[in-house]
Design an enzyme around this catalytic site. Structure first.
Site, PDB file in Angstrom:
ATOM      1  N   GLN A  21       0.835  -1.203   0.000  1.00  0.00           N
ATOM      2  CA  GLN A  21       0.000   0.000   0.000  1.00  0.00           C
ATOM      3  C   GLN A  21       0.873   1.259   0.000  1.00  0.00           C
ATOM      4  O   GLN A  21       0.360   2.351  -0.155  1.00  0.00           O
ATOM      5  CB  GLN A  21      -0.914   0.009   1.236  1.00  0.00           C
ATOM      6  CG  GLN A  21      -1.885  -1.166   1.307  1.00  0.00           C
ATOM      7  CD  GLN A  21      -2.726  -1.205   2.580  1.00  0.00           C
ATOM      8  OE1 GLN A  21      -2.860  -2.242   3.189  1.00  0.00           O
ATOM      9  NE2 GLN A  21      -3.302  -0.073   2.984  1.00  0.00           N
TER      10      GLN A  21
ATOM     11  N   ARG B 150      -8.576  -1.112   8.367  1.00  0.00           N
ATOM     12  CA  ARG B 150      -9.611  -0.223   7.856  1.00  0.00           C
ATOM     13  C   ARG B 150      -9.879   0.946   8.791  1.00  0.00           C
ATOM     14  O   ARG B 150     -11.021   1.299   9.091  1.00  0.00           O
ATOM     15  CB  ARG B 150     -10.902  -0.977   7.579  1.00  0.00           C
ATOM     16  CG  ARG B 150     -11.691  -0.239   6.499  1.00  0.00           C
ATOM     17  CD  ARG B 150     -12.893  -0.997   6.018  1.00  0.00           C
ATOM     18  NE  ARG B 150     -13.513  -0.207   4.986  1.00  0.00           N
ATOM     19  CZ  ARG B 150     -13.850  -0.661   3.783  1.00  0.00           C
ATOM     20  NH1 ARG B 150     -13.624  -1.901   3.471  1.00  0.00           N
ATOM     21  NH2 ARG B 150     -14.414   0.134   2.912  1.00  0.00           N
ATOM     22  N   CYS B 151      -8.798   1.530   9.284  1.00  0.00           N
ATOM     23  CA  CYS B 151      -8.944   2.742  10.092  1.00  0.00           C
ATOM     24  C   CYS B 151      -7.596   3.435  10.106  1.00  0.00           C
ATOM     25  O   CYS B 151      -6.627   2.929   9.596  1.00  0.00           O
ATOM     26  CB  CYS B 151      -9.386   2.413  11.513  1.00  0.00           C
ATOM     27  SG  CYS B 151      -8.230   1.402  12.437  1.00  0.00           S
TER      28      CYS B 151
END
Lengths: 287, 804, 161
Positions: free
Chosen positions: B236, B383-384
């Site tokens: 990522q 996811r945060c």
């Protein structure tokens, strides 16, 4: 996640399969749908040297009615069962159970015979077979024998199958009149084994229980019948008290293994709860 | 004023900002033509398979490679001693610690990397990995973080046992990593001492895993002739990855090319740099051949990038009406065997200090002690943004507990404590400036939509009948878009992001970014931003990310930072181009720049609307000689954007559950999610992100956990046990929105993809606990599996039928 | 070395022959030998469905099928759905309804849905959620996948009408 090397055999007939089993003894394993065995081989928990694939044995598939029985080839898949009009009409309990097994793809490959002969107490068909009073045709070098489901499941991963025998056919009695059925299964998600499950076949005469079979999944070393609970219901009025007593008796003989699905207490309680639900639904369907 | 048909048509042709246009990415994926890591095949490529520790804590007495090396097709077996001469047997972590690339004399968690077999293909590699003989001497393991700092606790990290500091301040125990504090302790304690009402509760966020469907992997390829290292990787953060590789290997950064192709989901799992990548690089340098390493699913769940594992105690002090006066929080953070959690250098507890949430809380204090245990390292933001789920879970759970204590409805207590609209920008007691919000409005809209009063009435009736129905509310504020470089850096590199745009003579364009999509749809949404800014059709704007040779430097995609940072860079780079275009237009139309106004896709002369120059026309002219005096050809720009602040998306969620008290099963009957992410770039994609985030929240709330036995052995690390809901279990989602633009973002946008995860988890928990609230229950730990919920029923004596 | 087997089957309508060890899994044969990388590997334990292909009219997880079992079989993968340059209605539906995000589960999803629609041309939402439950997705929350399948069902049935 790669299986160890093995030799692959694809017999065209049952007799050929038996010859292979005889030849390779305990280094051989039968491959049915493969959805228990192949994952075990990939994590190298199972390491057969010879894999005998029954997939090409045409005689092992198919569903027919003979007398008061359904005769189902051992390699009949779960989806075959679900979509069979004959099974839907004559033994809907099998359809209900098959729908609760695995996931769609698993049901295209997973077979009735594989599920039964694996001897896993977490598999669903063993309890269904016990509740239905099914029998199994086992063919080996000494010929064919028919073994009742009640005599088949010996211990975890141990069945009445001799090393050179193949389960070829499952014989399931067509449900009698006024007979209800249910398979109540609690699981965490699609594809999971049962936290607890109960199969019930129940024949009513008015308000009274004429005949009943209760069999349990994942509540002990094998699937098993809850005979005391059955006895407590047989000939009695079917009411809340009778259900409660049956559930109590079921729970008294549960001996489940603790795992992430729950501890012994929870699984025992859930087996009681599934029994209650299966009994009620079966009764509703019997009338 | 109604727009003319011409304007509407021109606007529609752009497919720009605010349009639910279809995704440009989809064409390859629906044909099976994506290029994911395992799709990459290079000539001569070898395959790496890891040998891993069966023990959570053990000394390695010997490693014998002979049998493995004797197998046909096996090229090498690498162990720590092979990496030692290169200085690559340990590597620095993002958390400021070091991590063993291959176990160096001891293993500190089950499935730790011990050796990598390099072989001709994955079958041979798997066989050979089985033949590597490792002799271990098992040591006692620490699994419970509460025991990590006991006097007699075994020392996990002997390599740093004598160090007073690893990162982030002094240590008090060999298994202690750091202590982080925020807020005013004395002032907070004083408020608690004098408060009319206080509440206190355990707040546990168990160890979970982001578990993208594609695992992590790489193909490392070193060219011995040119000295060029190319690494295709599921990262990522390709640019940070390259910088770390350069620091580690000593290879000039210009000779390293990192390429993140299509990524099959990340959710934070693909931010860190894992030992497997480094070993593959070393193996490629040694052999001169490309090396592929791909994790199995079990390896993925067991060793790479877990999240959470925060064991906290939360407290609120309030007046008798439930107006919060102070918040206090203590947590023990289980970081596993190496401190490789993903956080900015100055923020060891991530953005946890957003834990005052949507509420006007005048005083607060938090303290987190991070410890080593014999578990896998990691600590990613699933996811945060790091620790924001934990923060929001704390405040959204605690405010419900307070509501019960003071006897105020859970919606009403939120209204009483919300930061009011006229208070923005609002400075929190823990140091953040919340840029904007409209909390009352959002909550009211949701309560009306779900008929909250009706639900309460139904619940009262159900309770009278002995049934369990729960209503959960969550009114969360998220903090996303790291971040201002003055606050956020990783390994010294500021968390800015970048965009380079080149407009071609015929009016199409290419734009490159430092971010990296993993399914968020950047190729579509970035093009929409630029389309509206430049007046060029988004269909003709090509977006590229992930190739460090071509993309400008940036900190990648995580923490919902792409729109807040990369999206801002896109808008500002486009504006630079438009400013140049305006000069060209003025030159062509022979007017002053100030005489021009912008209209969708062109400049027009004020008061003379027939005199226009479209951006497409200008693009061509920009490549000719007919330019203003001194102006160079070309129509391009780049922008390195350092945001002045983070963005603060918020939402109001309501969840309704029915619980079966005899089995413990929870049925999510309804979930209504209102999200406010400011300006909406592509509503279709936003809704998709919210569906996905809610589903991941559902997974966390109802099933996800990485369980261990007391010896540190994994108990459930495949998808048999680790809960990924199927379509059958997943509830139906209802979505809604309000729009409160960020005042500091160039287009007013905020991040969105994490909100549903962060805000959803406490909403589910609140609903489950609410189902038992009338029975005096204030707390239940996640995950709310049927088994767990049944235990609550049993404790209350409501698990039995009346006839038993 | 273990005996190798020559296996012949039809892949997306074309005859193929491969020489494989008995233990080789179909997913690896497709991806490594036959350049068919649409089906993906996600879990390796028969749970995620990313490797789903159509084998003799059944949706199967190709990580749990041995290539040697595929002698004379007909295998269809995502690569075989587009016909004469025209997308299958499901491929169109997944785009139209935003039924994918990262795209990793998508080939398996679409291939599974293809068989579902052969068997049940007009599935309800409940049918779809039940009969698609062998394919995991972490991005979409499935809601738009349900819509995508319904889109395709409608398109296919109106084309037949």
């Amino acid at each position: 996640m790669i299986p160890r090397s093995f030799e692959y055999h694809a017999p065209q007939s049952v007799s050929e399969a038996i010859e292979l089993l005889q030849k390779y003894g305990d280094t051989a394993r039968l491959l049915a749908g493969g959805h228990s065995l192949i994952p075990m081989m990939k994590i190298r928990f199972a390491e057969p040297e010879h894999l005998v694939d029954l997939g090409k044995v045409a005689e092992l598939r198919g569903i027919r009615e003979q007398g008061k029985e359904l005769r189902i080839g051992a390699m009949t898949t779960e989806n075959d069962l679900i979509w069979s009009t004959l099974v839907q009409q004559k033994c809907p309990l099998l359809v209900e159970a098959a729908r609760l097994i695995g996931d769609p793809q698993v049901r295209y490959k997973g077979t009735l015979g594989g599920d039964i002969s694996h001897g896993d107490p977490g598999n669903d068909h063993p309890a269904i077979m016990l509740a239905l009073g099914a029998s199994f045709v086992l063919v080996g070098s000494n010929g064919e024998r028919v073994v009742a489901a009640d005599d088949f499941f010996v211990d975890t991963y141990v069945t009445a199958l001799e090393p050179d025998e193949v389960l070829t056919e499952i014989r399931v009695p067509v449900l009698a009149k006024n007979t209800g059925w249910c398979y109540a299964k609690l699981k965490r998600k699609i594809g999971d084994f049962a936290t607890a499950a109960a199969a019930v076949v129940l024949t009513m005469k008015g308000d009274t229980v004429k005949e009943v079979a209760i069999a349990l999944t994942n509540a002990g070393a094998t699937a098993f019948r809850a005979r005391e609970a059955e006895d407590s219901l047989r000939g009695k009025k079917f009411d809340d008290a009778a259900i409660a007593e049956a559930a109590r008796l079921v729970m008294s003989i549960c001996d489940p293994a603790e795992d992430l699905r729950g501890d012994v207490e929870y699984k025992t309680a859930m087996t009681g709860e599934m029994t209650r639900r299966a009994l009620r639904t079966a009764r509703d369907r019997a009338i | 004023m109604a727009a003319s048909p011409d304007l509407i048509e021109r606007e529609a042709a752009l497919q720009g900002l605010g349009v639910s246009r279809l995704r440009k990415e989809d064409a390859r994926f629906i044909r099976g033509q994506g290029t994911f890591i395992d799709d990459i095949k290079l000539p001569g490529m070898l395959f790496g398979a890891m040998v891993r520790s069966p023990y959570a804590h053990a000394r390695i007495k010997s490693i014998n490679k002979d049998k493995a090396l004797a197998m046909p097709g096996v090229t090498a077996v690498l162990v720590a001693d092979d990496l030692r001469p290169l200085g690559l047997h340990w590597m620095p972590t993002i958390g400021g610690d070091t991590q063993a690339v291959l176990a160096d004399e001891k293993v500190c968690f089950q499935m730790q990397e011990v050796a990598m077999v390099i072989a001709s293909d994955r079958y041979t590699a798997a066989d050979a990995a089985d033949m590597v003989e490792v002799e271990y001497e098992e040591l006692p393991a620490i699994v419970d973080p509460h025991k990590a700092m006991d006097d007699d606790a075994p020392i996990i990290r002997e390599d740093i046992a004598d160090k007073d500091e690893v990162s982030h301040g002094p240590r008090t125990h060999p298994n202690h990593i750091f202590t982080w504090e925020a807020g005013d302790k004395d002032a907070t304690d004083a408020v608690f001492d004098n408060a009319a009402v206080t509440v206190k509760e355990e707040i546990l966020n168990p160890r979970v895993h982001p578990c993208p469907i594609e695992t992590c992997g790489c193909v490392a390829s070193f060219d011995k002739v040119t000295g060029q290292l190319t690494v295709n990787v599921t990262s990522q953060v390709p640019h940070l990855f390259r910088t770390v590789l350069a620091m580690l290997s000593g290879i000039p950064e210009s000779k390293i090319r990192v390429i993140s192709g299509d990524i099959g989901g990340g959710f934070g799992n693909k931010v860190p740099i894992y030992p497997g990548y480094v070993i593959a690089v070393v193996a490629s340098i040694v052999t001169g051949l490309p090396i592929k390493w791909i994790e199995s699913r079990i390896e993925n769940i067991s060793t790479t990038g877990f999240a959470r594992d925060y064991h906290g105690i939360g407290e609120l002090a309030a007046d008798k009406d439930g107006r919060i006066k102070a918040l206090r929080f203590f947590a023990l953070a289980d970081h596993g065997a190496f401190n490789s959690h993903v956080s900015a250098t100055k923020l060891p507890a991530g953005l946890f200090s957003i834990c005052t949430g949507s509420y006007d809380i005048p005083t607060a204090y938090c303290r987190v002690d991070a410890v080593y245990t014999n578990k896998a390292p990691g600590g990613v933001a699933y996811r945060c943004s790091l620790r924001v789920t934990e923060a929001v879970y704390l405040i959204e759970r605690m405010i419900d507990i307070l509501a019960l204590k003071v006897g105020v409805d859970k919606a009403e207590i939120r209204r009483r404590n919300f930061i009011k609209e006229d208070m923005f920008p609002y400075n929190t007691s823990l140091g953040w400036t919340v840029d904007s919000g409209s909390y009352h409005n959002a909550l009211d809209k949701v309560l009306k939509a779900v008929d909250y009063e009706g639900l309460l009435k139904e619940q009262a009736e159900k309770r009278a009948n002995g049934e369990l129905m729960g209503i959960g509310i969550s009114t969360f504020t998220e903090i996303v878009g790291a971040g201002p470089t003055k606050v956020c850096d990783i390994l010294g590199i500021g968390l800015f992001d970048s965009c380079e745009i080149r407009v071609n003579p015929t009016g199409s364009a290419i734009a490159r970014f430092g971010t990296m999509s993993q399914g968020q749809g950047h190729a579509t949404t970035y093009a929409q931003i630029i389309a509206t800014e430049l007046g060029l059709p988004s269909d003709e704007i090509q977006i590229e990310e992930g190739d460090t040779d071509t993309a400008p430097y940036g900190a990648g995609t995580w923490g919902s930072r792409s729109t807040p940072v990369g999206g801002a860079a896109a808008a500002l780079a486009a504006r630079k181009i438009r400013a140049k275009a305006q000069k060209i237009a003025a030159h062509l139309l022979e007017v002053g720049e100030a005489d021009l106004e912008w209209e969708i896709d062109r400049f027009k002369v004020k008061g003379n609307p027939t005199q226009t120059k479209t951006m497409k026309e200008i693009a061509m002219v920009a490549h000719t000689g007919d330019l203003p005096e001194g102006m160079q050809q070309g129509l391009d720009a780049s922008e390195y954007y350092d945001p002045p602040n983070l963005t603060f998306p918020f939402g109001a969620y309501v969840c309704v559950v029915d619980i079966d008290r005899f089995t413990g099963e929870t049925k999510v009957r309804r979930f209504y999610a209102l999200d406010d992410c400011g300006t909406r770039i592509n509503p279709m994609i936003i809704e998709g992100q919210i569906h996905g985030g809610l589903t991941e929240a559902f997974a966390v709330a109802f099933g996800q956990e990485i369980p261990f036995d007391e010896n540190g052995n994994h108990l459930g690390n495949s998808l048999m046990d680790y809960f990924i809901p199927t379509s059958f279990e997943t509830p139906h989602w209802e979505t809604d929105e309000t729009v409160t633009p960020s005042p500091h973002h160039p287009i007013g946008a905020k991040g969105v993809a994490e909100s549903p995860h962060v805000g959803g988890i406490p909403c589910f928990s609140n609903a489950v606990v609410d189902a038992f609230a009338h029975l005096g229950v204030t707390h239940m730990d996640m995950p709310h599996s049927a088994y767990r919920v049944w235990q609550q029923c049993k404790a209350l004596g409501i698990d039995k039928h009346a006839d038993t | 070395m273990a005996n190798k087997h020559t296996v012949s089957f039809k892949l997306n309508g074309n005859d193929v022959d491969v020489v494989v060890e008995a233990r080789e899994l179909l997913i690896h044969t497709l991806r490594e030998r036959l350049a068919t990388t649409g089906p993906h590997i996600g879990c390796e334990t028969t749970h995620c469905g990313a490797c789903t292909v159509d084998l003799d009219g059944a949706s199967v997880k190709s990580c749990t099928v041995l290539t040697v079992q595929c002698q004379d079989a007909e295998v269809l993968t995502i690569e075989g759905l587009e016909q004469n340059g025209e997308l299958h209605a499901l491929q169109e539906g997944f785009t139209q309804e935003h039924g994918l995000q990262c795209g990793y589960c998508t080939p398996g999803m679409i291939t599974r849905a293809y068989r579902l629609l052969q068997e049940n041309p007009n599935p309800s939402e409940e049918d779809i959620r039940y009969w698609m439950a062998g394919n995991l997705c972490r991005c979409t929350g499935y809601q738009n996948i349900v819509k995508a399948v319904q889109f395709a069902a409608e398109k296919l049935s109106s084309a037949q009408a």
